[in-house]
Write a protein that holds these residues in place. Sequence first.
Motif, PDB file in Angstrom:
ATOM      1  N   THR A 119       4.139  -6.595   7.813  1.00 49.04           N
ATOM      2  CA  THR A 119       3.383  -5.460   7.790  1.00 49.04           C
ATOM      3  C   THR A 119       3.950  -4.422   6.345  1.00 49.04           C
ATOM      4  O   THR A 119       3.026  -3.967   5.830  1.00 49.04           O
ATOM      5  CB  THR A 119       4.001  -4.640   9.023  1.00 49.04           C
TER       6      THR A 119
ATOM      7  N   ARG B  21       1.366  -3.356   3.463  1.00 47.24           N
ATOM      8  CA  ARG B  21       1.365  -1.763   3.277  1.00 47.24           C
ATOM      9  C   ARG B  21       1.756  -1.823   1.698  1.00 47.24           C
ATOM     10  O   ARG B  21       0.904  -1.080   1.232  1.00 47.24           O
ATOM     11  CB  ARG B  21       2.394  -1.111   4.104  1.00 47.24           C
TER      12      ARG B  21
ATOM     13  N   GLU C 212      -1.015   0.126  -0.750  1.00 50.85           N
ATOM     14  CA  GLU C 212      -0.391   1.042  -1.643  1.00 50.85           C
ATOM     15  C   GLU C 212      -0.398   0.816  -3.260  1.00 50.85           C
ATOM     16  O   GLU C 212      -1.080   1.698  -3.918  1.00 50.85           O
ATOM     17  CB  GLU C 212       0.853   1.474  -1.392  1.00 50.85           C
TER      18      GLU C 212
ATOM     19  N   ASP D 292       1.170   7.425   6.505  1.00 51.97           N
ATOM     20  CA  ASP D 292       0.691   6.698   7.367  1.00 51.97           C
ATOM     21  C   ASP D 292      -0.494   7.439   8.143  1.00 51.97           C
ATOM     22  O   ASP D 292      -1.552   6.569   8.454  1.00 51.97           O
ATOM     23  CB  ASP D 292       1.853   6.617   8.687  1.00 51.97           C
TER      24      ASP D 292
ATOM     25  N   ASP E 287      -2.006   3.538   8.225  1.00 54.19           N
ATOM     26  CA  ASP E 287      -1.532   2.748   9.447  1.00 54.19           C
ATOM     27  C   ASP E 287      -2.467   1.966   9.997  1.00 54.19           C
ATOM     28  O   ASP E 287      -2.470   0.768  10.268  1.00 54.19           O
ATOM     29  CB  ASP E 287      -0.920   3.656  10.553  1.00 54.19           C
TER      30      ASP E 287
ATOM     31  N   VAL F 164      -3.610  -0.971   7.619  1.00 57.68           N
ATOM     32  CA  VAL F 164      -2.527  -1.932   7.578  1.00 57.68           C
ATOM     33  C   VAL F 164      -2.562  -2.873   8.630  1.00 57.68           C
ATOM     34  O   VAL F 164      -2.373  -3.934   8.620  1.00 57.68           O
ATOM     35  CB  VAL F 164      -1.295  -1.203   7.523  1.00 57.68           C
TER      36      VAL F 164
END
Length: 81
Positions: A4, A8, A12, A28, A69, A72
């Motif tokens: 995870t 992420r 990003e 998030d 979130d 992801v």
Amino acid sequence: MATTASLRESLEQTLTDKFQVDPTAIADTNTLTDLGLDSLAVVELIDSLAADLGVQLQDDALHPAMTVDEAVAVLRQGSAT
């Protein structure tokens, strides 16, 4: 399978490098719209992430109203297949 945290980080990195999103704005609960992406930009984001991560994602896997979130989580699901 990617973690995870790595997914992420990839999200990003893509947002900052290809869409000039301020890294401090990526939280998030921010939606992709909050970060300045419209529906066309989200399709470009999907294509970039699929290529970078070596996963197959549907063109509608992400949408502008998704939070970071949620995005992801979709990437995690895509990387598991």
